[in-house]
Design a protein around this motif. Structure first.
Motif, PDB file in Angstrom:
ATOM      1  N   UNK A   1     -11.137  -3.932  15.685  1.00 29.74           N
ATOM      2  CA  UNK A   1     -11.214  -4.282  17.356  1.00 29.74           C
ATOM      3  C   UNK A   1      -9.947  -3.896  17.779  1.00 29.74           C
ATOM      4  N   UNK A   2      -8.076  -4.152  17.103  1.00 29.54           N
ATOM      5  CA  UNK A   2      -7.273  -4.284  17.315  1.00 29.54           C
ATOM      6  C   UNK A   2      -7.147  -5.677  17.739  1.00 29.54           C
ATOM      7  N   UNK A   3      -8.200  -6.752  17.893  1.00 27.13           N
ATOM      8  CA  UNK A   3      -7.796  -8.293  17.654  1.00 27.13           C
ATOM      9  C   UNK A   3      -7.277  -8.610  15.648  1.00 27.13           C
ATOM     10  N   UNK A   4      -5.907  -9.217  16.331  1.00 23.44           N
ATOM     11  CA  UNK A   4      -4.900  -9.753  14.991  1.00 23.44           C
ATOM     12  C   UNK A   4      -5.057 -11.171  14.444  1.00 23.44           C
ATOM     13  N   UNK A   5      -5.604 -11.297  13.844  1.00 21.61           N
ATOM     14  CA  UNK A   5      -5.465 -12.885  13.288  1.00 21.61           C
ATOM     15  C   UNK A   5      -4.311 -13.278  11.725  1.00 21.61           C
ATOM     16  N   UNK A   6      -3.835 -14.474  11.873  1.00 17.55           N
ATOM     17  CA  UNK A   6      -2.852 -14.596  10.480  1.00 17.55           C
ATOM     18  C   UNK A   6      -3.815 -14.937   9.076  1.00 17.55           C
ATOM     19  N   UNK A   7      -3.234 -14.161   8.591  1.00 26.44           N
ATOM     20  CA  UNK A   7      -3.830 -14.792   7.735  1.00 26.44           C
ATOM     21  C   UNK A   7      -2.444 -15.625   6.610  1.00 26.44           C
ATOM     22  N   UNK A   8      -4.367 -16.091   5.022  1.00 26.43           N
ATOM     23  CA  UNK A   8      -3.244 -17.361   4.761  1.00 26.43           C
ATOM     24  C   UNK A   8      -3.526 -16.553   3.516  1.00 26.43           C
ATOM     25  N   UNK A   9      -2.563 -16.633   2.431  1.00 28.77           N
ATOM     26  CA  UNK A   9      -2.697 -16.304   1.184  1.00 28.77           C
ATOM     27  C   UNK A   9      -3.200 -16.734  -0.285  1.00 28.77           C
ATOM     28  N   UNK A  10      -4.921 -17.398  -0.821  1.00 29.88           N
ATOM     29  CA  UNK A  10      -5.517 -18.087  -1.290  1.00 29.88           C
ATOM     30  C   UNK A  10      -4.718 -18.145  -2.925  1.00 29.88           C
ATOM     31  N   UNK A  11      -4.707 -16.389  -3.249  1.00 24.64           N
ATOM     32  CA  UNK A  11      -4.315 -16.511  -4.560  1.00 24.64           C
ATOM     33  C   UNK A  11      -4.137 -14.986  -4.923  1.00 24.64           C
ATOM     34  N   UNK A  12      -4.039 -15.153  -5.872  1.00 16.87           N
ATOM     35  CA  UNK A  12      -3.107 -13.442  -6.283  1.00 16.87           C
ATOM     36  C   UNK A  12      -3.487 -13.424  -8.218  1.00 16.87           C
ATOM     37  N   UNK A  13      -3.793 -12.387  -8.281  1.00 21.61           N
ATOM     38  CA  UNK A  13      -3.966 -12.403  -9.853  1.00 21.61           C
ATOM     39  C   UNK A  13      -3.284 -10.561  -9.708  1.00 21.61           C
ATOM     40  N   UNK A  14      -1.715 -10.801 -10.240  1.00 19.25           N
ATOM     41  CA  UNK A  14      -0.991  -9.610 -10.745  1.00 19.25           C
ATOM     42  C   UNK A  14      -1.308  -8.488 -11.603  1.00 19.25           C
ATOM     43  N   UNK A  15      -2.371  -9.042 -12.761  1.00 14.59           N
ATOM     44  CA  UNK A  15      -2.873  -8.562 -13.941  1.00 14.59           C
ATOM     45  C   UNK A  15      -3.742  -7.431 -13.383  1.00 14.59           C
ATOM     46  N   UNK A  16      -4.611  -7.757 -12.417  1.00 16.85           N
ATOM     47  CA  UNK A  16      -5.939  -6.990 -11.965  1.00 16.85           C
ATOM     48  C   UNK A  16      -5.334  -6.020 -10.398  1.00 16.85           C
ATOM     49  N   UNK A  17      -4.146  -6.960 -10.176  1.00 19.89           N
ATOM     50  CA  UNK A  17      -3.471  -6.310  -8.624  1.00 19.89           C
ATOM     51  C   UNK A  17      -4.526  -6.541  -7.875  1.00 19.89           C
ATOM     52  N   UNK A  18      -5.583  -8.483  -7.891  1.00 22.95           N
ATOM     53  CA  UNK A  18      -6.025  -8.445  -6.511  1.00 22.95           C
ATOM     54  C   UNK A  18      -5.408  -9.895  -5.777  1.00 22.95           C
ATOM     55  N   UNK A  19      -5.946  -9.929  -4.305  1.00 27.28           N
ATOM     56  CA  UNK A  19      -5.460 -11.086  -3.988  1.00 27.28           C
ATOM     57  C   UNK A  19      -6.622 -11.168  -2.986  1.00 27.28           C
TER      58      UNK A  19
END
Length: 511
Positions: A167-185
């Motif tokens: 609906x266009x609403x914007x929410x700030x997000x926190x990066x909990x964790x990433x895994x570069x070997x599988x390209x997931x966050x």
């Protein structure tokens, strides 16, 4: 007009030729069928008909899942590059301050490029102010309390992440964790009661319908459909490649978005496209849901992913390598080099071993071995079945923790000053390696067997035919021994830039 007539005539002939070919093929098919089935029970038409299971449309599915899909907007700091009239790369003309082109270059220059001419007229504060770029991708809610899956490459190096709802609403997000070997966050937004979707527990089958939803080119909320066109794809993105290939149109900005089955379950996370032009050509790749489930579970728990580490460089067992080893099977993963200090070397794994099983589960090749080991936790004890010198044996290994370890070759001084040796039949010239074990390649004949196998000057051959070599004489003896055994190739362990691999080099009798 004449040209058009000729063109129409040519097209007509081409069309007729195609029709004629179709008729010819049809007749040939009937004749063949008659010959094959003349003494058998005819196949009834209803036995070969396939029921059309495609949906009339995707409306119900899209209405159900679309609210769970979001756009991911990432702000990142960029290092501006100033184009100055100093003769390096592009140059900026020395324009007067009031020239209108100055404003043009400032307004329409690409992101991250500073077209101000030597910062003329800018305050020190303005010159030192950081520049920011904006990139966009896709993501989707996997829980009611605000957890979102996307790609690592979407959020990497981001200083600020914003999620944009349907609906266009914007929410700030926190990066909990990433895994570069599988390209997931994994991201998290505050709040509760979000519409979310489930990850499928069943792998999709080739030919099944899928729907991709995402944010291509920043447009947001775009839906495309297609089928699963292949699975188990290795595209060279990482050691755990096992992508689902789909033909649903996926473009830039779809990264991190979901691919759904007809139940509304996520079967994959869109992560890459194959495209010479940068646009969709009908080949896109998605991370399978089972991989996403495992990775996200760890990211949610610890913010990172830990994997078991065996500590080996491995390669496939090709037909020529199998010939060099005197075996018939090409299954398993060939150990090119057990890394110093790694669990494999400490347990007794040697270069040239072929790992065929892990805890009784068959290893088809290097990719399967990498995924099997990664599925274990560090400090887990596993039983490896290896093939060595034609005999099978089991070795227990306690896995380490996967980090960013790299192979390191032992290095020691050698006083061997023997003369270079020319192996003319193989197209190689070698001399004792002054920096350690083995012999160094100092010449490769163009077009020779060695050249075709990728040998280069500076390569170090440490073993041949399963035996260590110290000079050209050792190498010649091992080649002769291989020939006496009737083998068509000699298997050599070759080191280059600290990495080790095995190469099966045809003997000179094979030309």
């Amino acid at each position: 007009m004449t040209n058009n007539k000729n063109r129409v005539s040519t097209l007509g002939k081409f069309r007729n030729a195609l029709l004629a070919s179709a008729v010819t093929l049809g007749v040939a098919g009937v004749a063949a069928s008659g010959a094959i089935l003349s003494d058998t029970q005819p196949v009834r038409a209803e036995q070969v008909q396939v029921q059309n299971q495609g949906p009339a449309d995707f409306t119900d599915l899209v209405e159900k899942v679309k609210p769970a899909v979001v756009s991911v907007r990432v702000k990142s700091e960029v290092n501006p590059v100033t184009f100055q009239g100093d003769g390096r790369g592009f140059s900026m003309p020395d324009l007067p301050d009031d020239n209108p082109l100055n404003e043009f270059f400032k307004r329409f220059g690409p992101r991250g490029f500073d077209f101000d001419n030597n910062d003329r007229g800018r305050s020190p504060h303005h010159r030192n102010h950081p520049r920011f770029g904006m990139s966009q991708g896709s993501g989707f809610f996997i829980s009611q309390d605000g957890y979102i899956v996307t790609n690592d490459h979407v959020v990497e190096d981001g200083s600020e992440v914003t999620v944009v709802m349907e609906d266009g609403k914007e929410l700030p997000a926190k990066v909990v964790g990433v895994d570069e070997r599988t390209d997931l966050a994994l991201l998290k937004v505050d709040g509760d009661n979000y519409t979310y979707v489930n990850l499928s527990k069943d792998a999709p089958k080739i030919g099944q319908w899928v729907v991709a939803v995402g944010n291509p080119f920043g447009l947001g909320g775009t839906v495309t459909a297609g089928i699963v066109s292949a699975d188990g794809r290795d595209i060279g993105a990482g050691p755990y490649d096992d992508f689902i290939q789909i033909d649903a149109p996926v473009n830039r900005g779809n990264s991190g978005g979901p691919t759904f089955n007809m139940k509304g379950e996520v079967v994959g996370v869109n992560t890459a496209i194959f495209s010479p032009s940068g646009g969709n050509v009908g080949i896109a790749f998605a991370i399978p849901a089972n991989v996403v489930t495992d990775v996200v579970s760890e990211l949610r728990k610890d913010g990172s992913v830990t994997r078991g580490w065996l500590g080996v460089q491995i390669q496939p067992v090709t037909e020529d390598i199998a010939e060099g080893l005197g075996i018939s099977s090409t299954t398993g993963a060939l150990v090119a080099d057990p890394q110093d200090g790694g669990p494999a070397k400490q347990a007794g794994i040697q270069a040239g071993d072929i790992i065929t099983q892990v805890d009784g589960n068959k290893v088809e090749g290097p990719r399967e071995l990498a995924r099997m080991i990664a599925a274990y936790d560090p400090d887990t004890k596993v039983e490896l079945t290896v093939l060595r010198d034609g005999r099978e044996r089991t070795i227990d290994v306690e896995l380490g923790k996967l980090g960013k370890q790299t192979a390191s070759a032992d290095s020691q001084d050698s006083g061997d000053q023997a003369a270079p040796t020319s192996l003319e039949g193989l197209g190689l010239a070698v001399e004792p390696n002054q920096d350690g074990d083995g012999v160094m390649v100092i010449g490769v004949d163009r077009g020779s067997a060695a050249d075709q196998k990728g040998f280069e000057e500076g390569d170090v051959i440490v073993r041949a035919g399963g035996k260590a070599v110290r000079d050209g004489s050792d190498l010649e003896n091992q080649i002769a021994a291989v020939k006496e055994q009737g083998r068509k190739a000699v298997l050599m362990q070759v080191q280059r830039n600290g990495n080790s691999r095995f190469v099966a080099l045809p003997t000179d009798d094979q030309g």
